[in-house]
Design an enzyme around this catalytic site. Structure first.
Site, PDB file in Angstrom:
ATOM      1  N   LYS A  88       0.802  -1.219   0.000  1.00 34.07           N
ATOM      2  CA  LYS A  88       0.000   0.000   0.000  1.00 34.07           C
ATOM      3  C   LYS A  88       0.837   1.272   0.000  1.00 34.07           C
ATOM      4  O   LYS A  88       0.419   2.305  -0.536  1.00 34.07           O
ATOM      5  CB  LYS A  88      -0.945   0.007   1.204  1.00 34.07           C
ATOM      6  N   GLU A 110      -9.856   5.835   3.124  1.00 35.70           N
ATOM      7  CA  GLU A 110     -10.625   4.723   3.667  1.00 35.70           C
ATOM      8  C   GLU A 110      -9.679   3.552   3.861  1.00 35.70           C
ATOM      9  O   GLU A 110      -8.618   3.496   3.253  1.00 35.70           O
ATOM     10  CB  GLU A 110     -11.749   4.341   2.699  1.00 35.70           C
ATOM     11  N   SER A 380       1.348  -9.752  -0.980  1.00 36.56           N
ATOM     12  CA  SER A 380       1.012  -8.323  -0.916  1.00 36.56           C
ATOM     13  C   SER A 380       1.213  -7.711   0.455  1.00 36.56           C
ATOM     14  O   SER A 380       1.325  -6.493   0.579  1.00 36.56           O
ATOM     15  CB  SER A 380      -0.439  -8.112  -1.366  1.00 36.56           C
TER      16      SER A 380
END
Length: 395
Positions: A88, A110, A380
């Site tokens: 991220k 969010e 991830s």
């Protein structure tokens, strides 16, 4: 509601289905991103943060013991090693830098699993930008350590108690905030979803994953992999690794959450799999594949992995699925939990439950030969955030 008249970028998917009041903000964001994305000064500064703050490039690791167990040569793209524990940060550093260039003074975002919120808090702190994060009330409970991490770095976490109290509702509240504060605030969307330019912009910031993987595979194997497997909720880590391979002879597997492993019918098992079972619709400002009933009402998704608990998917992934460039597939909660424990035992790596869905698909697909001889799994994120969830499940 308005859809921009310009053609969508992904066939019939994408667009800008937003209130009129948001159009100036989207037009400004599009203009600023197009202006800076190829600017040498912008990219030099971004690359500095990606290298020295985030810790890129991430490793490409040959998982020898897991390969022996599953019967296929497996490489792991180690996004779990990036600062904050997930992919991220690639996107939030890019958007935070763009926020700085636009002269905005506040970031809103969010988050579902909390990884995007944590990455926003990190980027906001690094650039000195006030950050507020909307998070479904259910997710604040199951991901409370990430809530604490965000607060440690100065971000304000706002629990959302409406609807299903998960990611979909957090996005709704963040968009309402943005409508009210467009002049001073940048909305830092965390995935390849939402209105244009977000799907393309987030994909571009995340494509560093795939670019590195190409280079690393050529160094390790002297060729590209036969296949790449990535978990898919909104789809940022999947598009990030897939995008640089779209024109190559590499099979791309997009693994969604199939939900409760105790369910027996395919319809029930696909309760969170938008690419596999969704229908064309509009969600959060874009036309894409959506989990909805016959009346067009959005269905509540269900997954043990908070980051896959989303009722839609990125419009580019929907397009790529339609044209057959990616293979939509799914793993059940029980399969993901089994794969989670496999990677822990065989490689000493604790994966996120989201990433565990990709590992689980490799486990069940390797024997059929559909993955070829060499595959890359995009890990991830790391699983520290999921330990309480796993502990709460009876094995």
């Amino acid at each position: 509601m308005k859809q921009e008249s310009r053609s969508t970028k992904f066939g019939k998917y994408g667009g800008q289905f937003v209130p009129e009041v948001l159009m100036p903000a989207l037009e400004e964001l599009t203009e600023q991103y197009e202006k800076h994305k190829d600017d040498p000064a912008f990219n030099e500064e971004l690359n500095y943060y990606l290298r020295d703050f985030a810790g890129r490039p991430s490793a490409l690791y040959h998982a020898k013991r897991l390969s022996k167990e599953y019967g296929i040569k497996i490489y792991l793209k180690r996004e779990d090693l990036i600062h904050g524990g997930a992919h991220k940060l690639n996107n939030t550093l890019g958007q935070a830098l763009l926020t700085k260039y636009m002269g905005k003074e506040r970031i809103i975002a969010e988050t579902g699993a909390g990884q995007h919120g944590t990455a926003c808090a990190m980027a906001g702190a690094a650039f000195g930008i006030r950050t507020e994060v909307y998070m479904g009330a259910k997710d604040t409970v199951r991901q409370r350590m990430n809530v604490y991490r965000m607060e440690l770095m100065g971000a304000k976490v706002i629990p959302v108690k409406s609807g299903s109290q998960t990611l979909k509702d957090a996005i709704n509240e963040a968009m309402r905030d943005w409508v009210t504060n467009v002049e001073t605030t940048h909305y830092m969307l965390g995935s390849v979803v939402g209105p244009h330019p977000y799907p393309a912009m987030v994909r571009d910031f995340q494509s560093v994953i795939g670019k590195e993987t190409r280079t690393q595979m050529m160094e390790r194997e002297g060729r590209l992999p036969d296949s790449i497997v990535a978990c898919t909720g909104g789809g940022s880590n999947a598009m990030g690794i897939f995008y640089p391979f779209l024109e190559e002879d590499v099979d791309l597997f997009s693994v969604e959450a199939g939900g409760n492993g105790l369910k027996t019918t395919e319809k029930e098992a696909l309760h969170s799999a938008s690419l596999c079972a969704g229908q064309e619709g509009v969600l959060h400002g874009a036309r894409t594949k959506v989990l909805q009933n016959k009346y067009g009402q959005i269905l509540e998704s269900s997954s043990i992995a908070a980051g896959l608990d989303y009722a839609g998917v990125g419009p580019e992934l929907a397009y790529l699925a339609d044209i057959g460039r990616i293979m939509p597939c799914y793993s059940l909660d029980s399969e993901a939990l089994e794969a989670f424990h496999d990677l822990c035992r065989f490689e000493g790596i604790i994966p996120a439950l989201e990433s565990s869905h990709a590992i689980a698909y490799v486990k069940k697909a390797a024997a059929s030969g559909e993955l070829g001889d060499v595959t890359v799994i995009n890990i991830s994120g790391r699983g520290d955030k999921d330990l309480e969830t796993v502990l709460g499940v009876k094995q």
